[in-house]
Write an enzyme that holds these catalytic residues in place. Structure first.
Site, mmCIF file in Angstrom:
data_model
loop_
_atom_site.group_PDB
_atom_site.id
_atom_site.type_symbol
_atom_site.label_atom_id
_atom_site.label_comp_id
_atom_site.label_asym_id
_atom_site.label_seq_id
_atom_site.Cartn_x
_atom_site.Cartn_y
_atom_site.Cartn_z
ATOM 1 N N ARG A 1 0.902 -1.160 0.000
ATOM 2 C CA ARG A 1 0.000 0.000 0.000
ATOM 3 C C ARG A 1 0.939 1.208 0.000
ATOM 4 N NH1 ARG A 1 -4.888 -2.613 1.531
ATOM 5 N NH2 ARG A 1 -4.626 -4.210 3.117
ATOM 6 N N THR B 1 -9.529 -9.038 -4.155
ATOM 7 C CA THR B 1 -9.612 -8.768 -2.714
ATOM 8 C C THR B 1 -10.492 -9.831 -2.072
ATOM 9 O OG1 THR B 1 -10.583 -7.311 -1.016
ATOM 10 C CG2 THR B 1 -11.430 -7.033 -3.231
ATOM 11 N N ASP C 1 -12.380 -9.324 0.291
ATOM 12 C CA ASP C 1 -13.557 -8.673 0.890
ATOM 13 C C ASP C 1 -14.839 -8.762 0.052
ATOM 14 O OD1 ASP C 1 -11.813 -7.952 2.902
ATOM 15 O OD2 ASP C 1 -11.470 -5.934 2.100
HETATM 16 O O1 F6P Z 1 -8.817 -5.773 2.108
HETATM 17 C C1 F6P Z 1 -8.388 -7.017 2.542
HETATM 18 C C2 F6P Z 1 -8.132 -7.006 4.025
HETATM 19 O O2 F6P Z 1 -7.669 -8.277 4.416
HETATM 20 C C3 F6P Z 1 -9.319 -6.583 4.895
HETATM 21 O O3 F6P Z 1 -10.253 -7.610 5.072
HETATM 22 C C4 F6P Z 1 -8.618 -6.139 6.162
HETATM 23 O O4 F6P Z 1 -9.392 -5.198 6.842
HETATM 24 C C5 F6P Z 1 -7.341 -5.535 5.645
HETATM 25 O O5 F6P Z 1 -7.125 -6.059 4.348
HETATM 26 C C6 F6P Z 1 -6.123 -5.787 6.490
HETATM 27 O O6 F6P Z 1 -5.069 -5.081 5.936
HETATM 28 P P1 F6P Z 1 -3.541 -5.283 6.335
HETATM 29 O O7 F6P Z 1 -3.076 -6.571 5.717
HETATM 30 O O8 F6P Z 1 -2.862 -4.110 5.748
HETATM 31 O O9 F6P Z 1 -3.487 -5.365 7.818
#
Ligand code: F6P
Length: 323
Positions: free
Chosen positions: A72, A126, A128
């Site tokens: 990110r 994703t 989600d």
């Molecule tokens: O978008 C995918 C996801 O796994 C979400 O379900 C979760 O809120 C987020 O990413 C967690 O992000 P990270 O891996 O940056 O902690």
């Protein structure tokens, strides 16, 4: 178009590799050179750009994660970061992009196209399943099955010890993962951001079940639920029902890994080809998705601004099935 770039960005999802494979092979099939950009927008800015061919993507269809890595990028949110990314693409003579990711990825793609006019087609990747413009996102089916497998195991121990388990699943602001986990996992209660749930209702439902001689319970909580996380919900319920023995499990990133299911490999392969062919046919700032079996290209701006609603009947189904 003679040269395209491909990258994965945001949270990884099972099936991303199958999609990369499809993109690279479709490009080769259509006589287009393809470059892998490592670590998403972050790597684009730094120039982590490498040529790929059909051998580079051998033996990856079954693998979780992403061989291109993911990130990110805060820098890409700045005009200076995007300028650097554009300069790197120019240096490598890349004329079009295919990205695999979620709403953050598409927000970046949308602004990048507006500023620099580089055509970009995206594949929804994703766990989600929260993107408007496709019935399912790549990785969702695998994540749900991974979570379900864990829930089945928790059910065994919940039953042996007469316990109530509060299980938190991922999904960011959406309850798409929670719903099939609750229905498929035989949960008594599901809590999702799209439906109002009060702690009083949860307490009432558990009390009613207990009075009907139920001795173990599963409560599925989507991480974005407004009532709080699993630990907070469990603490409040335990206070109201001190005779119950509560435990909390947060499934977390286990849901993001593992070999993609057949459904995810199929979806990823279909959408990977659709991204390349869309780009070659002149699509510019869109996501490829499947709606009711049909391939649909939806502008990025719609995928990130429009809500993909969950049928509230699913919450009622959980109540009916746990009577
Ligand atoms: O978008 C995918 C996801 O796994 C979400 O379900 C979760 O809120 C987020 O990413 C967690 O992000 P990270 O891996 O940056 O902690």
């Amino acid at each position: 178009m003679k040269k395209i770039g491909v990258f994965t960005s945001g949270g990884d999802a099972p099936g991303m590799n199958a999609c990369i494979r499809a993109i690279v092979r479709a490009a080769v099939y259509h006589g287009v050179e393809v470059y892998g950009i490592h670590r998403g927008y972050k790597g684009m800015i730094k120039g982590e750009i490498y040529k790929m061919d059909s051998h580079t993507v051998s033996n990856i269809i079954q693998k979780g994660g992403t061989i291109l890595r993911s990130a990110r990028s805060k820098e890409f949110l700045t005009p200076e970061g995007r300028k650097q990314a554009y300069e790197q693409l120019q240096k490598h003579e890349i004329e079009g992009l295919v990205c695999i990711g979620g709403d953050g990825t598409f927000t970046g793609a949308n602004i990048f196209f507006e500023e620099y006019g580089v055509p970009i087609v995206g594949a929804p990747g994703t766990i989600d399943n929260d993107l408007y413009g496709t019935d399912y996102t790549i990785g969702y089916d695998t994540a749900v099955n991974t979570a379900l497998d864990a829930i089945d195991k928790i059910r065994d121990t919940a039953d042996s010890h007469d316990r109530v388990f509060f299980i938190e699943v991922m999904g960011r602001d959406s309850g798409y993962i929670a719903i099939p986990c609750a229905i498929g996992g035989g949960a008594e209660i599901v809590m999702i951001p799209e439906a109002e749930t009060s702690i009083e209702n949860v307490v009432d439902a558990l009390r009613t079940g207990w009075n009907r001689s139920k001795t173990s319970f599963i409560v599925i909580i989507a991480e974005g639920d407004e009532a709080g996380n699993a630990s907070q919900v469990a603490a409040q319920v335990q206070e109201a029902l001190p005779h119950m023995d509560a435990r909390v499990t947060i499934l977390g990133h286990v849901q993001r890994g593992g070999a993609p299911t057949a459904a995810d490999r199929m979806l990823a392969s279909q959408l990977g080809i659709a991204c390349v062919e869309g780009l070659l046919e002149g699509q510019k700032c869109v996501m490829a998705g499947i709606i009711n079996g049909d391939l649909v290209y939806t502008p990025f701006i719609e995928t990130i601004t429009k809500d993909k609603l969950i049928n509230p009947h699913f919450v009622k189904m959980v109540n009916i099935l746990s009577v």
